[in-house]
Scaffold this active site. Structure first.
Site, mmCIF file in Angstrom:
data_model
loop_
_atom_site.group_PDB
_atom_site.id
_atom_site.type_symbol
_atom_site.label_atom_id
_atom_site.label_comp_id
_atom_site.label_asym_id
_atom_site.label_seq_id
_atom_site.Cartn_x
_atom_site.Cartn_y
_atom_site.Cartn_z
ATOM 1 N N ASP A 126 0.723 -1.157 0.001
ATOM 2 C CA ASP A 126 0.009 -0.107 -0.040
ATOM 3 C C ASP A 126 0.709 1.252 0.091
ATOM 4 N N CYS A 174 10.510 -3.692 -4.694
ATOM 5 C CA CYS A 174 11.031 -4.779 -3.840
ATOM 6 C C CYS A 174 10.498 -5.951 -4.635
ATOM 7 N N PRO A 198 10.324 -2.747 21.488
ATOM 8 C CA PRO A 198 10.614 -3.672 22.379
ATOM 9 C C PRO A 198 11.625 -4.649 21.828
ATOM 10 N N ASN A 251 -9.361 -9.509 2.947
ATOM 11 C CA ASN A 251 -9.522 -10.953 3.379
ATOM 12 C C ASN A 251 -10.166 -10.718 4.810
ATOM 13 N N ASP A 265 8.845 -9.656 4.648
ATOM 14 C CA ASP A 265 9.419 -9.001 3.200
ATOM 15 C C ASP A 265 8.736 -9.694 1.936
ATOM 16 N N HIS A 289 1.510 -11.872 11.021
ATOM 17 C CA HIS A 289 0.088 -11.819 10.394
ATOM 18 C C HIS A 289 0.027 -12.303 9.202
HETATM 19 N N1 LIG Z 1 -5.721 -9.910 12.944
HETATM 20 C C1 LIG Z 1 -4.989 -8.839 12.174
HETATM 21 N N2 LIG Z 1 -5.868 -8.078 11.560
HETATM 22 C C2 LIG Z 1 -5.239 -6.900 10.942
HETATM 23 C C3 LIG Z 1 -3.884 -6.781 10.804
HETATM 24 C C4 LIG Z 1 -2.972 -7.738 11.756
HETATM 25 O O1 LIG Z 1 -1.660 -7.534 11.674
HETATM 26 N N3 LIG Z 1 -3.567 -8.611 12.449
HETATM 27 N N4 LIG Z 1 -3.231 -5.761 10.369
HETATM 28 C C5 LIG Z 1 -3.989 -4.483 9.981
HETATM 29 C C6 LIG Z 1 -3.585 -3.826 8.808
HETATM 30 S S1 LIG Z 1 -1.948 -3.095 9.289
HETATM 31 C C7 LIG Z 1 -3.837 -3.775 7.500
HETATM 32 S S2 LIG Z 1 -3.130 -2.578 6.274
HETATM 33 C C8 LIG Z 1 -5.136 -4.731 7.147
HETATM 34 C C9 LIG Z 1 -4.978 -4.957 5.575
HETATM 35 O O2 LIG Z 1 -5.952 -5.771 5.456
HETATM 36 P P1 LIG Z 1 -6.365 -6.231 3.909
HETATM 37 O O3 LIG Z 1 -6.414 -4.853 3.020
HETATM 38 O O4 LIG Z 1 -7.773 -7.068 3.874
HETATM 39 O O5 LIG Z 1 -5.031 -7.002 3.529
HETATM 40 P P2 LIG Z 1 -4.859 -8.142 2.581
HETATM 41 O O6 LIG Z 1 -4.839 -9.307 3.511
HETATM 42 O O7 LIG Z 1 -3.818 -7.789 1.540
HETATM 43 O O8 LIG Z 1 -6.135 -8.503 1.994
HETATM 44 C C10 LIG Z 1 -6.539 -8.094 0.541
HETATM 45 C C11 LIG Z 1 -7.197 -8.975 -0.303
HETATM 46 O O9 LIG Z 1 -7.496 -8.349 -1.522
HETATM 47 C C12 LIG Z 1 -7.112 -9.115 -2.399
HETATM 48 N N5 LIG Z 1 -6.834 -8.017 -3.606
HETATM 49 C C13 LIG Z 1 -5.518 -7.583 -3.883
HETATM 50 N N6 LIG Z 1 -5.484 -6.737 -4.837
HETATM 51 C C14 LIG Z 1 -6.697 -6.658 -5.330
HETATM 52 C C15 LIG Z 1 -7.499 -5.991 -6.392
HETATM 53 O O10 LIG Z 1 -6.821 -5.164 -7.165
HETATM 54 N N7 LIG Z 1 -8.765 -6.244 -6.491
HETATM 55 C C16 LIG Z 1 -9.556 -6.990 -5.784
HETATM 56 N N8 LIG Z 1 -10.597 -7.146 -5.991
HETATM 57 N N9 LIG Z 1 -8.818 -7.742 -4.981
HETATM 58 C C17 LIG Z 1 -7.410 -7.699 -4.541
HETATM 59 C C18 LIG Z 1 -6.043 -10.027 -2.112
HETATM 60 O O11 LIG Z 1 -6.099 -11.077 -2.879
HETATM 61 C C19 LIG Z 1 -6.399 -10.175 -0.691
HETATM 62 O O12 LIG Z 1 -7.108 -11.139 -0.475
HETATM 63 O O13 LIG Z 1 -5.427 -5.614 8.029
HETATM 64 C C20 LIG Z 1 -5.373 -5.272 9.318
HETATM 65 N N10 LIG Z 1 -6.002 -6.143 10.127
HETATM 66 N N1 LIG Z 2 6.856 -6.626 2.952
HETATM 67 C C1 LIG Z 2 5.793 -6.091 3.513
HETATM 68 N N2 LIG Z 2 5.896 -4.781 3.811
HETATM 69 C C2 LIG Z 2 4.679 -4.205 4.362
HETATM 70 C C3 LIG Z 2 3.624 -4.807 4.616
HETATM 71 C C4 LIG Z 2 3.640 -6.268 4.536
HETATM 72 O O1 LIG Z 2 2.708 -7.363 4.951
HETATM 73 N N3 LIG Z 2 4.892 -6.952 3.944
HETATM 74 N N4 LIG Z 2 2.584 -4.326 5.328
HETATM 75 C C5 LIG Z 2 2.470 -3.091 5.168
HETATM 76 C C6 LIG Z 2 1.546 -2.529 6.142
HETATM 77 S S1 LIG Z 2 -0.187 -2.619 5.934
HETATM 78 C C7 LIG Z 2 1.981 -1.793 7.388
HETATM 79 S S2 LIG Z 2 0.700 -1.124 8.334
HETATM 80 C C8 LIG Z 2 3.158 -1.794 7.530
HETATM 81 C C9 LIG Z 2 3.447 -2.124 9.000
HETATM 82 O O2 LIG Z 2 4.997 -2.042 9.195
HETATM 83 P P1 LIG Z 2 5.661 -1.934 10.502
HETATM 84 O O3 LIG Z 2 5.023 -0.457 11.008
HETATM 85 O O4 LIG Z 2 7.117 -1.756 10.347
HETATM 86 O O5 LIG Z 2 5.258 -2.727 11.456
HETATM 87 P P2 LIG Z 2 5.722 -4.350 11.817
HETATM 88 O O6 LIG Z 2 6.643 -4.912 10.837
HETATM 89 O O7 LIG Z 2 4.476 -5.035 12.449
HETATM 90 O O8 LIG Z 2 6.311 -4.058 13.321
HETATM 91 C C10 LIG Z 2 7.308 -2.939 13.430
HETATM 92 C C11 LIG Z 2 7.997 -3.157 14.733
HETATM 93 O O9 LIG Z 2 7.178 -2.969 15.905
HETATM 94 C C12 LIG Z 2 7.720 -3.411 16.981
HETATM 95 N N5 LIG Z 2 6.584 -3.739 17.966
HETATM 96 C C13 LIG Z 2 5.748 -4.606 18.467
HETATM 97 N N6 LIG Z 2 5.073 -4.323 19.492
HETATM 98 C C14 LIG Z 2 5.286 -2.941 19.900
HETATM 99 C C15 LIG Z 2 4.856 -2.107 20.636
HETATM 100 O O10 LIG Z 2 3.996 -2.202 21.341
HETATM 101 N N7 LIG Z 2 5.470 -0.800 20.546
HETATM 102 C C16 LIG Z 2 6.382 -0.545 19.800
HETATM 103 N N8 LIG Z 2 7.053 0.802 19.982
HETATM 104 N N9 LIG Z 2 6.924 -1.496 18.986
HETATM 105 C C17 LIG Z 2 6.270 -2.620 18.830
HETATM 106 C C18 LIG Z 2 8.174 -5.051 16.455
HETATM 107 O O11 LIG Z 2 9.065 -5.406 17.225
HETATM 108 C C19 LIG Z 2 8.540 -4.540 15.104
HETATM 109 O O12 LIG Z 2 9.736 -4.311 14.829
HETATM 110 O O13 LIG Z 2 4.217 -2.581 6.731
HETATM 111 C C20 LIG Z 2 3.602 -2.344 5.549
HETATM 112 N N10 LIG Z 2 4.916 -2.832 4.598
HETATM 113 S S1 SF4 Z 3 7.434 -2.006 -4.922
HETATM 114 FE FE1 SF4 Z 3 7.404 -3.221 -2.794
HETATM 115 S S2 SF4 Z 3 7.378 -1.503 -1.306
HETATM 116 FE FE2 SF4 Z 3 6.842 -0.542 -3.437
HETATM 117 S S3 SF4 Z 3 4.583 -0.403 -3.616
HETATM 118 FE FE3 SF4 Z 3 5.384 -2.364 -4.793
HETATM 119 S S4 SF4 Z 3 5.305 -4.025 -3.020
HETATM 120 FE FE4 SF4 Z 3 5.208 -1.881 -2.060
HETATM 121 MO MO LIG Z 4 -1.259 -1.629 7.381
#
Ligand SMILES: Nc1nc2c(c(=O)[nH]1)N[C@H]1C(S)=C(S)[C@@H](COP(=O)(O)OP(=O)(O)OC[C@H]3O[C@@H](n4cnc5c(=O)[nH]c(N)nc54)[C@H](O)[C@@H]3O)O[C@H]1N2
Ligand SMILES: Nc1nc2c(c(=O)[nH]1)N[C@H]1C(S)=C(S)[C@@H](COP(=O)(O)OP(=O)(O)OC[C@H]3O[C@@H](n4cnc5c(=O)[nH]c(N)nc54)[C@H](O)[C@@H]3O)O[C@H]1N2
Ligand code: SF4
Ligand SMILES: [Mo]
Length: 747
Positions: A37, A67, A221, A440, A623, A691
């Site tokens: 995103d 990436c 942490p 999802n 990653d 996750h």
């Molecule tokens: N329990 C728990 N819940 C969480 C989190 C967690 O750590 N734990 N993390 C939270 C965070 S940070 C986020 S950002 C959200 C993410 O929540 P979501 O945005 O729901 O993340 P994804 O798991 O990527 O699911 C996206 C779905 O959309 C589909 N998809 C991808 N691209 C497209 C498209 O172009 N069109 C359509 N129609 N479908 C597409 C993919 O196949 C995938 O199944 O979840 C949050 N919820």
């Molecule tokens: N490759 C890849 N990149 C992504 C995503 C992915 O699914 N894959 N998801 C994207 C999305 S939607 C999001 S939201 C971001 C999330 O990405 P980040 O914001 O980087 O989050 P995390 O990788 O879940 O965790 C980051 C750190 O938080 C620490 N942490 C855990 N608990 C706590 C706490 O209570 N306090 C503090 N201060 N630190 C804590 C963990 O040790 C970890 O080092 O990444 C994005 N980038």
């Molecule tokens: S290149 Fe990698 S970091 Fe950039 S939007 Fe695509 S998946 Fe995310």
């Molecule tokens: Mo997120």
């Protein structure tokens, strides 16, 4: 959430893409990657109508941003398991059996069944869940249809990622700021840990800032990769971020390190805030966070005196039981230290004036007050819903020119837990139709057992998806979605950045896959409201949104990769802040009127339950995968074949567990199976859970959900009141009690 990147506008305006030598039969398309995103500008090489390669941009501004998820995107989309034709469930819900139907047949049945749910129970009986990619690609059309039909029950994963931060930031200064990485002298990462393959542009920004001498402070942490590179690492207890920030304020107030002029002229509630902060002397903060008082004071002084400083958005405080206070404290620190809307600080950008914002498309003004008041969760956890945001209507109109500016889609939504409870039949009224678009849902909120129960209690479930996810497996219809290489896109910065950027369509979608725009257009037609989506195509819709530019979408793609407004700093001097008082509300009148504590506070953890002596957090993004996706791509899966928890060597010893052993992780909400990873970087007593784990290759349908029942973190994420943030009602994912059970037969 869709976190557009704060490029330097001057640089963007002058940087021109280079000409690349490509073979004559290869064309290059300028596309925006949407495999995560953060939306990097990259390029697609197209040959014989197919994308053969995704490579980095030739624009000097963007060229380091790519990436492995982008590289493998074409392969992921070409996977044989991709859903490319509409599927209708055969047998019981969750049977795992499907038949192919035509779009027409599917939509006729869906329209009729949705209308009958609405006729029988009212429009509020229709809930929709979306998230990052639907959020980015439906452009507010889903909400537009719901608002016109009369349902306030739209939810999204952004309830715990950036969307909620945006809504809560508004309580302090009326908008959600974007950090100016390019000019900051000090960067504070609150947990947030961008890496080379995780939010690559932010990683690059932090590294370049450090290279030019900016200081880095990290709260974590665990000794994360950014903690290793930090000037100051605060190894705090999971979930204690709000306490740490109260400690910072204590130091900053006691030592007079704040911007007294700004506080005097532009804030309300300073004395009350100061009295509250006095309840948090450093000895207490040290006890709550586990960090030394001197280190806390040193970090606070660095932030306040070596600025301009930024605290870029972090999802970590979006997912804590002290989330509202944690987010408010970040905004308060920015304000009292004088870092709001200044170069090198945090800029309040507003909408780009040339593009019709998604907030206008959404038509929130159409939904009646009566229907708004039925929004699920409005009575208990109103902060980001219509009730919580109502007081901003006039100030927003005055300052930002919009009554319902929705930022990062996180404002005006229903509370997810309350929505699932209603869907499960627990009241206050029935919710019987559920649409999931690009989300999802089963695995993307807390309390997965409740979500499954909620889904099993529906009359109609429609999923718009690329793959047969655990969520899609419980649907009545799974309708095929296109991918980012197969459609054009126009992004406007999600109300966070004043920018717009086009992405070209690089190839045709496979089979009968359609865009989210087309999906909603068909839904509107099927329920007898085709006028709600009057545009014939996505391009025509974009032309409409760009009409004030005097350009068509096609022309825009030839013109540039990004438009920016020239930054204007300290706009508040002209307009005031978009809060009810017109000032920065250190004491929030909005929270007070909703019946909450108007000042930030720290709610201590419930006492340790001896049955669940360890704490776990969900996180450390992998990653190879974005959230619950990508596990079907063999090359990526080979790098991380199984879900792995992290524990410290001492914790592993204490529980008699070893690297690579399978164990069970359990708490009162559920249990999962997981492999052990022993990591020096982990503190004792804390467990990291990744996750979004499921195994797409394994058995589908209820009772299995392709391994989601066995591996998903959402099985352990609680949503009982003790573990929900009070004001927003979002779940605590950072420090939840759990225990490790050794599996029979393991050594
Ligand atoms: N329990 C728990 N819940 C969480 C989190 C967690 O750590 N734990 N993390 C939270 C965070 S940070 C986020 S950002 C959200 C993410 O929540 P979501 O945005 O729901 O993340 P994804 O798991 O990527 O699911 C996206 C779905 O959309 C589909 N998809 C991808 N691209 C497209 C498209 O172009 N069109 C359509 N129609 N479908 C597409 C993919 O196949 C995938 O199944 O979840 C949050 N919820
Ligand atoms: N490759 C890849 N990149 C992504 C995503 C992915 O699914 N894959 N998801 C994207 C999305 S939607 C999001 S939201 C971001 C999330 O990405 P980040 O914001 O980087 O989050 P995390 O990788 O879940 O965790 C980051 C750190 O938080 C620490 N942490 C855990 N608990 C706590 C706490 O209570 N306090 C503090 N201060 N630190 C804590 C963990 O040790 C970890 O080092 O990444 C994005 N980038
Ligand atoms: S290149 Fe990698 S970091 Fe950039 S939007 Fe695509 S998946 Fe995310
Ligand atoms: Mo997120």
């Amino acid at each position: 959430m869709p976190a557009p990147v704060p490029f330097d506008p001057e640089e963007v305006a002058t940087a021109k893409p280079l000409k690349r030598d490509t073979p004559p039969d290869v064309t290059l398309k300028r596309v925006i990657c949407q495999s995560c995103d953060i939306a990097c500008s990259v390029q697609a090489e197209v040959k014989d109508g197919r994308v053969i390669k995704v490579r980095s941009s030739d624009n000097p501004i963007f060229r380091d941003n790519i990436c492995m998820k982008a590289i493998y995107a074409p392969k992921g989309f070409a996977h044989p398991d991709r859903v490319i034709y509409p599927q209708r469930r055969v047998g019981e819900r969750g049977s795992g059996e499907w038949e192919r139907v035509s779009w027409d047949e599917a939509m006729a049945d869906i329209g009729e069944r949705l209308n009958s749910v609405i006729d029988r129970y009212g429009p509020e009986a229709w809930a929709v869940s979306t998230s990052q990619w639907n959020t980015a690609t439906d452009h507010g059309l889903g909400r537009r249809i719901m608002n016109n039909v009369g349902s306030p029950n739209w939810i999204s994963g952004v309830a715990l990622c950036a969307g909620n931060t945006a809504a809560i930031n508004r309580m302090t200064y009326g908008w959600f700021p974007m950090a100016d990485f390019t000019n900051a002298n000090c960067i504070v990462l609150i947990g947030h840990n961008p890496r080379r393959h995780s939010w690559t542009p932010i990683y690059n920004y932090v590294r370049s800032a450090q290279a030019r001498g900016a200081k880095l402070i990290v709260f974590d942490p665990r000794k994360s990769s950014n903690a290793e590179r930090a000037d100051i690492w605060l190894p705090l207890k999971a979930g204690s971020d709000a306490a740490m920030l109260l400690g910072w304020l204590k130091v900053i107030f006691d030592e007079g390190l704040y911007d007294a002029d700004f506080v005097e002229s532009w804030t309300v509630g300073f004395e009350e805030l100061r009295a509250r902060v006095d309840e948090y002397p450093l000895e207490r903060v040290s006890e709550l966070t586990g960090c030394r008082p001197e280190l806390i004071a040193k970090a606070a002084r660095t932030y306040a005196t070596e600025g301009p400083s930024i605290i870029p958005w972090t999802p970590i405080t979006d997912m804590q039981r002290n989330s509202t206070s944690g987010i408010r404290l970040q905004s308060i620190l920015r304000a009292v230290c004088g870092y709001v809307d200044v170069p090198g600080g945090e800029t309040l950008q507003g909408f780009h004036p040339e593009i019709i914002p998604e907030s206008t498309i959404e038509m929130h003004e159409t939904l009646s007050d009566e229907q708004k008041s039925k929004q699920l969760g409005a009575d208990t956890h109103p902060a980001f819903g219509y009730r919580g945001q109502a007081a901003f209507k006039e100030p927003m109109q005055k300052v930002w020119g919009h009554e319902y500016p929705n930022q990062v889609m996180g404002c005006y939504m229903a509370n997810p837990s309350a929505t699932f409870r209603a869907m499960a039949g627990e009241g206050p009224y029935p919710v019987k139709a559920f649409f999931v678009a690009g989300n999802n849902a089963v695995m993307s909120y807390a309390n997965m057992p409740l979500i499954i129960k909620a889904m099993m209690n529906q009359d109609l479930i429609v999923a718009h998806e690329q793959f047969m996810t655990p969520t899609a497996q419980l649907a009545d219809y799974v309708l095929p979605g296109d991918s980012w290489l197969e459609r054009p896109w126009l992004t406007d910065g999600f109300g966070w950045m004043s920018t717009y950027r086009p992405s070209e369509q690089a190839m045709e979608p496979p089979g009968e896959a359609v865009s989210t725009f087309e999906f909603w257009k068909r839904v509107a037609g099927a329920i007898g409201r085709p006028e709600l989506v009057p545009w014939e195509s996505l391009e025509e819709f974009y032309d409409y949104r760009l009409r004030d530019t005097g350009m068509t979408f096609e022309q825009l793609t030839q013109e540039t990769e990004m438009y920016f407004t020239k930054p204007e700093f300290r706009k508040y001097q002209r307009t005031g802040f978009a809060t009810p008082s017109g000032k920065v509300e250190l004491k929030s009148s909005v929270l007070e009127n909703l019946g909450f504590d108007p000042l930030p506070y720290f709610r201590e953890d419930p006492p340790i339950d001896p049955d669940y002596p360890l704490k776990m957090f969900t996180g450390v993004r992998e990653d190879e995968y974005f959230q619950t996706g990508h596990r079907h791509i063999p090359e990526l899966r080979a790098r991380k074949p199984e879900p792995v928890m992290f524990v410290s060597p001492d914790t592993a010893r204490e529980y008699g567990i070893a690297e690579d052993e399978w164990v069970e992780l359990e708490n009162p909400t559920g249990k999962i199976a997981i492999k052990v990873g022993v990591r020096d970087a982990m503190p004792d007593g804390l467990v990291r859970v990744p996750h979004g784990w499921w195994k797409p290759e394994t058995q589908q349908g209820a009772g299995h959900l392709s391994g989601a029942l066995e591996f998903a973190d959402a099985q352990l994420c609680r949503d009982d009141e003790d573990y929900l943030d009070r004001e927003q009602g979002i779940p605590h994912l950072k420090g939840v009690p759990c225990r490790i059970n050794k599996l029979p037969g393991s050594a």
